[in-house]
Scaffold this motif. Structure first.
Motif, PDB file in Angstrom:
ATOM      1  N   PHE A  89       5.548   1.656  -1.633  1.00  0.00           N
ATOM      2  CA  PHE A  89       6.650   1.225  -0.768  1.00  0.00           C
ATOM      3  C   PHE A  89       6.051   0.491   0.415  1.00  0.00           C
ATOM      4  N   SER A  90       6.682  -0.601   0.800  1.00  0.00           N
ATOM      5  CA  SER A  90       6.295  -1.253   2.052  1.00  0.00           C
ATOM      6  C   SER A  90       7.544  -1.818   2.718  1.00  0.00           C
ATOM      7  N   ALA A 111      11.752   7.092   2.984  1.00  0.00           N
ATOM      8  CA  ALA A 111      10.564   7.074   2.118  1.00  0.00           C
ATOM      9  C   ALA A 111       9.971   8.474   1.992  1.00  0.00           C
ATOM     10  N   GLU A 112       9.834   9.156   3.121  1.00  0.00           N
ATOM     11  CA  GLU A 112       9.263  10.505   3.081  1.00  0.00           C
ATOM     12  C   GLU A 112      10.162  11.458   2.298  1.00  0.00           C
ATOM     13  N   THR A 113      11.469  11.354   2.488  1.00  0.00           N
ATOM     14  CA  THR A 113      12.415  12.199   1.745  1.00  0.00           C
ATOM     15  C   THR A 113      12.336  11.913   0.249  1.00  0.00           C
ATOM     16  N   ALA A 114      12.068  10.644  -0.122  1.00  0.00           N
ATOM     17  CA  ALA A 114      11.958  10.259  -1.533  1.00  0.00           C
ATOM     18  C   ALA A 114      10.590  10.603  -2.132  1.00  0.00           C
ATOM     19  N   ALA A 135       4.255   9.247   0.641  1.00  0.00           N
ATOM     20  CA  ALA A 135       3.389   9.628   1.768  1.00  0.00           C
ATOM     21  C   ALA A 135       3.044   8.353   2.534  1.00  0.00           C
ATOM     22  N   ILE A 136       3.363   8.327   3.809  1.00  0.00           N
ATOM     23  CA  ILE A 136       3.096   7.149   4.642  1.00  0.00           C
ATOM     24  C   ILE A 136       1.589   7.037   4.836  1.00  0.00           C
ATOM     25  N   ASN A 137       1.023   5.880   4.498  1.00  0.00           N
ATOM     26  CA  ASN A 137      -0.409   5.686   4.721  1.00  0.00           C
ATOM     27  C   ASN A 137      -0.697   4.631   5.786  1.00  0.00           C
ATOM     28  N   ALA A 161       3.425   3.017   2.003  1.00  0.00           N
ATOM     29  CA  ALA A 161       3.432   4.394   1.515  1.00  0.00           C
ATOM     30  C   ALA A 161       3.205   4.400   0.014  1.00  0.00           C
ATOM     31  N   GLU A 162       2.799   5.571  -0.480  1.00  0.00           N
ATOM     32  CA  GLU A 162       2.598   5.739  -1.919  1.00  0.00           C
ATOM     33  C   GLU A 162       3.151   7.090  -2.347  1.00  0.00           C
TER      34      GLU A 162
END
Length: 143
Positions: free
Chosen positions: A122-123, A93-96, A99-101, A114-115
């Motif tokens: 993303f979840s 997710a971070e590579t794509a 940002a993890i929230n 994440a958004e």
């Protein structure tokens, strides 16, 4: 209009009980086109920037989309611990560009949300039972 909605729902229910891939497309009363596709097992379609977890068994892959937005839910099972799976998808997710929230841990399970800057979300959540980790990934937003 009610007939159209009922027909679409019946199509969805039929697809849920099938072992085959299935796609349903219909128009809403406002004229918007909605497409729902369900793929099983090896035919799962992974969103850009994400890949299957090693040695996992895909249970289902359902995507929904309109002219303006889309979403996808992939469910799978693995013998690996929830933390290993969550770490794998957190990195993807971070590579794509997400940002993890939230990264929430409870009783051996994980929930990540994440958004991305473009508004996509993303979840990932896990549930472990009898040494099998069940995982649900969801990505939505954008057309």
């Amino acid at each position: 209009m009610r007939t159209l909605a009922a027909t679409a729902l019946l199509g969805l229910l039929a697809a849920c009980g099938s072992n085959e891939d299935d796609t349903t497309t219909f128009k809403t009363p406002d004229g918007e086109t909605v497409t729902i596709a369900e793929r099983k097992g090896e035919s799962a379609s992974w969103p850009e920037g994400f890949s299957p977890y090693p040695d996992a068994q895909v249970v289902s892959d359902m995507s929904m989309g309109t002219d303006e937005a889309s979403g996808q839910i992939i469910t799978f099972e693995s013998d690996d611990p929830a933390d290993d799976i969550a770490d794998f998808y957190r990195e993807q997710a971070e590579t794509a560009g997400f940002a993890i929230n939230m990264d929430f841990k409870v009783d051996g399970d994980r929930l990540l949300t994440a958004e991305a800057p473009d508004g996509r979300t993303f979840s990932m959540n896990t549930e472990t039972a009898a040494d099998v980790t069940e995982v649900s990934l969801s990505i939505s937003g954008g057309g």
